[in-house]
Design an enzyme around this catalytic site. Structure first.
Site, PDB file in Angstrom:
ATOM      1  CG  ASN A  12      43.982  40.600  33.617  1.00 58.72           C
ATOM      2  OD1 ASN A  12      43.625  40.029  32.582  1.00 58.72           O
ATOM      3  ND2 ASN A  12      45.235  40.959  33.838  1.00 58.72           N
ATOM      4  CD1 TRP A  13      38.372  36.895  34.247  1.00 63.65           C
ATOM      5  CD2 TRP A  13      37.358  36.187  32.368  1.00 63.65           C
ATOM      6  NE1 TRP A  13      37.017  36.921  34.464  1.00 63.65           N
ATOM      7  CE2 TRP A  13      36.374  36.493  33.332  1.00 63.65           C
ATOM      8  CE3 TRP A  13      36.960  35.731  31.116  1.00 63.65           C
ATOM      9  CZ2 TRP A  13      35.015  36.343  33.072  1.00 63.65           C
ATOM     10  CZ3 TRP A  13      35.612  35.594  30.844  1.00 63.65           C
ATOM     11  CH2 TRP A  13      34.642  35.893  31.822  1.00 63.65           C
ATOM     12  CE  LYS A  14      46.849  38.143  35.574  1.00 65.97           C
ATOM     13  NZ  LYS A  14      47.971  38.047  36.494  1.00 65.97           N
ATOM     14  CG  HIS A  98      48.948  42.888  33.191  1.00 62.21           C
ATOM     15  ND1 HIS A  98      49.878  41.917  33.469  1.00 62.21           N
ATOM     16  CD2 HIS A  98      48.053  42.860  34.201  1.00 62.21           C
ATOM     17  CE1 HIS A  98      49.550  41.324  34.606  1.00 62.21           C
ATOM     18  NE2 HIS A  98      48.444  41.877  35.065  1.00 62.21           N
ATOM     19  CD  GLU A 100      50.515  38.333  33.917  1.00 56.65           C
ATOM     20  OE1 GLU A 100      49.541  38.230  33.157  1.00 56.65           O
ATOM     21  OE2 GLU A 100      50.446  38.121  35.147  1.00 56.65           O
ATOM     22  CD  GLU A 170      47.765  44.505  38.185  1.00 54.65           C
ATOM     23  OE1 GLU A 170      46.764  43.951  38.652  1.00 54.65           O
ATOM     24  OE2 GLU A 170      48.343  44.113  37.157  1.00 54.65           O
ATOM     25  N   GLY A 176      49.993  37.079  41.441  1.00 52.68           N
ATOM     26  CA  GLY A 176      49.941  35.615  41.365  1.00 52.68           C
ATOM     27  C   GLY A 176      50.806  34.924  42.407  1.00 52.68           C
ATOM     28  CB  SER A 215      47.929  38.378  46.003  1.00 47.58           C
ATOM     29  OG  SER A 215      48.914  37.667  45.277  1.00 47.58           O
ATOM     30  N   GLY A 236      43.222  39.167  39.462  1.00 50.04           N
ATOM     31  CA  GLY A 236      43.579  38.078  38.560  1.00 50.04           C
ATOM     32  C   GLY A 236      42.902  36.792  38.991  1.00 50.04           C
ATOM     33  N   GLY A 237      43.644  35.934  39.675  1.00 50.41           N
ATOM     34  CA  GLY A 237      43.179  34.596  40.036  1.00 50.41           C
ATOM     35  C   GLY A 237      41.785  34.545  40.656  1.00 50.41           C
TER      36      GLY A 237
HETATM   37  P1  13P Z   1      46.477  38.028  40.849  1.00 47.61           P
HETATM   38  O1  13P Z   1      45.224  38.646  41.442  1.00 47.61           O
HETATM   39  O2  13P Z   1      46.287  36.634  40.374  1.00 47.61           O
HETATM   40  O3  13P Z   1      47.662  38.242  41.742  1.00 47.61           O
HETATM   41  O4  13P Z   1      46.779  38.885  39.501  1.00 47.61           O
HETATM   42  C1  13P Z   1      46.817  40.257  39.554  1.00 47.61           C
HETATM   43  C2  13P Z   1      46.854  40.792  38.187  1.00 47.61           C
HETATM   44  O5  13P Z   1      47.838  40.674  37.478  1.00 47.61           O
HETATM   45  C3  13P Z   1      45.655  41.472  37.687  1.00 47.61           C
HETATM   46  O6  13P Z   1      45.918  42.165  36.501  1.00 47.61           O
END
Ligand code: 13P
Length: 253
Positions: A12-14, A98, A100, A170, A176, A215, A236-237
């Site tokens: 997920n590149w956000k 998600h 967010e 999640e 994050g 994470s 994510g990251g």
């Molecule tokens: P991180 O891997 O950066 O913690 O993000 C997780 C995430 O929200 C994937 O959708």
């Protein structure tokens, strides 16, 4: 009887990567994942990079997912995108709910109850995200929160369609933050989610893939992905660099 579920590792590149940056990433990723067997790989770019990534991944093992969509077919919803707009691009699926989107953009369980079946009807694979906050876990409310989110999210999905839904657990406190859930916490929540799906259909629940997100890194992926009820990762990251994302894919294979 245990059912073999093909793991899915989705990045997920956000709100990261322009088209140029996405192209550079994908040229680095494709050779690194070309030999990974027994695992599905997906990237989830911003809307603006979807078409370019569909074109660049055609014929490869990498699938392209959007990060959100609206439940309606069309209408006066400024800034939103429909399922048909995604399928026309040959997008494979869509992340829904998600944390967010829920926290920062007011996405509700009520809307998600419509989005999941709308995605399925259009032929998209939905990744329905669920998870508790730090305070909810502290209060002992994790199961109540997950039950509510799963029941609502699947409420309008036909039983026969349930295996096509992917669920991502999640925990919000792990997103994050570098604070990954322990293997016990991840397995407990993923197993609980599968039991909730089994309340709808015991047989279908065995086919549903439950991902862990929060994470996930190359260093912790292997133990998380080895858990009996964890069928992949939503990253994510660590999905922003081809090398670290490919290492997570390799850990799933
Ligand atoms: P991180 O891997 O950066 O913690 O993000 C997780 C995430 O929200 C994937 O959708």
């Amino acid at each position: 009887m245990s059912v073999a579920r093909t793991p899915l590792v989705a990045g997920n590149w956000k709100m990261h990567k322009t088209v140029t940056e996405a192209e550079e990433f994908i040229q680095g990723l494709l050779p690194r994942v070309s030999t990974s067997e027994g695992v599905e790989v997906a990237i989830c770019p911003a809307f603006t990079a979807l078409q370019a990534m569909v074109d660049s991944t055609r014929g490869s093992r990498v699938q392209v997912f959007a990060q959100t969509m609206h439940q309606a077919g069309h209408g006066a919803f400024t800034g939103e995108v429909s399922a048909a707009m995604l399928t026309e691009l040959d997008v494979h699926g869509v992340i829904l709910g998600h944390s967010e989107r829920r926290e920062l953009f007011g996405e509700t369980d009520k809307a998600l109850a419509l989005k999941v079946p709308a995605a399925l009807e259009a032929g998209l694979v939905p990744i329905l995200c669920v998870g508790e906050t730090d305070e909810e876990r502290e209060r002992g409310d994790t199961e109540r929160k997950l039950r509510h989110q799963i029941q609502e999210g699947l409420s309008k999905v036909q039983a026969a369609e349930i295996p096509r839904v992917v669920i991502a657990y999640e925990p919000i406190w792990a997103i994050g933050t570098g604070k990954v859930a322990s293997v016990e916490q991840a397995q407990e929540a993923a197993g609980f989610i599968r039991a909730l799906v089994a309340d709808r259909s015991a047989e279908q629940a065995e086919h549903v893939r439950v991902l862990y997100g929060g994470s996930v890194k190359a260093q912790n992926a292997r133990e998380l992905l080895a858990l009996p009820d964890v069928d992949g990762a939503l990253v994510g990251g660590a999905s922003l660099e081809a090398e670290s994302f490919a290492a997570i894919v390799a850990a799933a294979g």
